[in-house]
Motif scaffolding. Structure first.
Motif, PDB file in Angstrom:
ATOM      1  N   GLU A  46       0.826  -1.208   0.000  1.00  0.00           N
ATOM      2  CA  GLU A  46       0.000   0.000   0.000  1.00  0.00           C
ATOM      3  C   GLU A  46       0.861   1.259   0.000  1.00  0.00           C
ATOM      4  N   HIS A  47       1.957   1.238   0.732  1.00  0.00           N
ATOM      5  CA  HIS A  47       2.834   2.406   0.783  1.00  0.00           C
ATOM      6  C   HIS A  47       3.469   2.677  -0.572  1.00  0.00           C
ATOM      7  N   VAL A  48       4.006   1.644  -1.189  1.00  0.00           N
ATOM      8  CA  VAL A  48       4.710   1.824  -2.459  1.00  0.00           C
ATOM      9  C   VAL A  48       3.760   2.263  -3.558  1.00  0.00           C
ATOM     10  N   ILE A  49       2.588   1.639  -3.665  1.00  0.00           N
ATOM     11  CA  ILE A  49       1.689   2.013  -4.760  1.00  0.00           C
ATOM     12  C   ILE A  49       1.091   3.393  -4.528  1.00  0.00           C
ATOM     13  N   ASP A  50       0.930   3.794  -3.277  1.00  0.00           N
ATOM     14  CA  ASP A  50       0.464   5.164  -2.998  1.00  0.00           C
ATOM     15  C   ASP A  50       1.479   6.176  -3.534  1.00  0.00           C
ATOM     16  N   LEU A  51       2.754   5.972  -3.224  1.00  0.00           N
ATOM     17  CA  LEU A  51       3.795   6.869  -3.729  1.00  0.00           C
ATOM     18  C   LEU A  51       3.871   6.839  -5.247  1.00  0.00           C
ATOM     19  N   ALA A  52       3.858   5.630  -5.808  1.00  0.00           N
ATOM     20  CA  ALA A  52       4.030   5.478  -7.257  1.00  0.00           C
ATOM     21  C   ALA A  52       2.855   6.062  -8.025  1.00  0.00           C
ATOM     22  N   ALA A  53       1.639   5.787  -7.584  1.00  0.00           N
ATOM     23  CA  ALA A  53       0.463   6.283  -8.284  1.00  0.00           C
ATOM     24  C   ALA A  53       0.369   7.800  -8.205  1.00  0.00           C
ATOM     25  N   ALA A  54       0.766   8.371  -7.074  1.00  0.00           N
ATOM     26  CA  ALA A  54       0.769   9.838  -6.953  1.00  0.00           C
ATOM     27  C   ALA A  54       1.699  10.460  -7.978  1.00  0.00           C
ATOM     28  N   LYS A  55       2.888   9.887  -8.136  1.00  0.00           N
ATOM     29  CA  LYS A  55       3.839  10.403  -9.116  1.00  0.00           C
ATOM     30  C   LYS A  55       3.310  10.218 -10.534  1.00  0.00           C
ATOM     31  N   ALA A  56       2.733   9.057 -10.811  1.00  0.00           N
ATOM     32  CA  ALA A  56       2.206   8.795 -12.150  1.00  0.00           C
ATOM     33  C   ALA A  56       1.053   9.742 -12.478  1.00  0.00           C
ATOM     34  N   TRP A  57       0.176   9.961 -11.516  1.00  0.00           N
ATOM     35  CA  TRP A  57      -0.970  10.866 -11.711  1.00  0.00           C
ATOM     36  C   TRP A  57      -0.477  12.280 -11.988  1.00  0.00           C
ATOM     37  N   ALA A  58       0.544  12.700 -11.258  1.00  0.00           N
ATOM     38  CA  ALA A  58       1.096  14.049 -11.457  1.00  0.00           C
ATOM     39  C   ALA A  58       1.674  14.224 -12.857  1.00  0.00           C
TER      40      ALA A  58
END
Length: 255
Positions: A46-58
């Motif tokens: 959950e931690h890793v995908i939260d960080l990764a998805a935030a960057k991808a969305w940005a």
């Protein structure tokens, strides 16, 4: 509200967004030596995908992250109390139901993000591709996005330096003092082919390790965990952006 996390967004946002990629994190609930919580794989996922998805969305990638599935394949740990097991056939059934939901939403790409060594999605990808030919399905092991040895002296395989370091950063209040941890010693196979990796078998966990760990956590630090997690998330974010923006998965490399 994080618009890339399904559990935090809402129907108004969902109906107005054409998502390009859905991500299904899949972890496990199992013993992690004496000092780490049973939910370690899920917290990391959950931690890793939260960080990764935030960057991808940005970066403009319309990614939607489904809730993490907290039950993994633990058939090698059935004699360890409360290691929660789902059989491979059960895992396939769950994956098929959720892939159907993703396809009905008009999403064309599904990433299964694995956070547990006992989960292997290759055959599931094959079957989902058979049942949902219009849905591109792939899988990643988040813990392979970076070289462990660039961040850890003795990473370990399970509840060792790597996982202990990540949990020290993610949920330090759930990590017991290292003085209470076992040393993570694990027996190796006595047969050469298994040691070399071209023959495979299931590890009988309680026969391999006394404390359920594989790898010594003694050198773990939160700083190591933070650096490793952030680098892994960046690599996964770049992958999600590439996947979202790519129209043709296959290319002709002939000169």
């Amino acid at each position: 509200m994080k618009p890339y996390l399904l559990s935090e967004t809402n129907w108004q946002a969902v109906r107005e967004t054409q998502y390009e990629v859905a991500v299904l994190p899949w972890g496990a609930t199992e013993a992690h030596n004496y000092h780490l919580p049973y939910g370690t794989d899920n917290y990391q996922n959950e931690h890793v995908i939260d960080l990764a998805a935030a960057k991808a969305w940005a970066h403009g990638a319309k990614v939607i992250v489904l809730p993490n599935v907290p039950f993994g394949i633990n058939t090698g740990q059935l004699d360890i109390d409360l290691c929660l097991n789902v059989n491979p056939s059960t895992q396939l059934a769950i994956a098929k139901d959720l892939a159907d939901v993703v396809q009905r939403a008009g999403i064309k790409k599904l990433v299964m993000m694995n956070g547990h060594g006992g989960n292997h999605f290759k055959n599931i990808i094959r079957e989902l591709s058979y049942h949902f030919p219009e849905l591109f399905v792939c899988a990643i092991n988040w813990f392979q996005a970076q070289d462990w040895h660039a961040y850890f002296d003795e990473p370990g395989d399970h509840a060792g330096e790597m996982e202990t370091s990540t949990m020290m950063h993610i949920r330090p209040e759930l990590v017991l003092p290292l003085s209470e941890a076992g040393d993570g010693y694990a027996k190796s196979y006595s047969i050469k082919a298994f040691r070399e990796g071209w023959a495979i078998a299931q590890r009988a966990w309680s026969k391999v390790t006394a404390d359920t760990g594989v790898g010594n956590p003694a050198a773990a630090t939160a700083e190591k965990g933070k650096a490793y997690l952030e680098a892994s998330a960046l690599e996964i974010a770049n992958f999600l952006v590439d996947l979202a923006q790519t129209q043709e998965i296959w290319q002709d490399d002939r000169p």
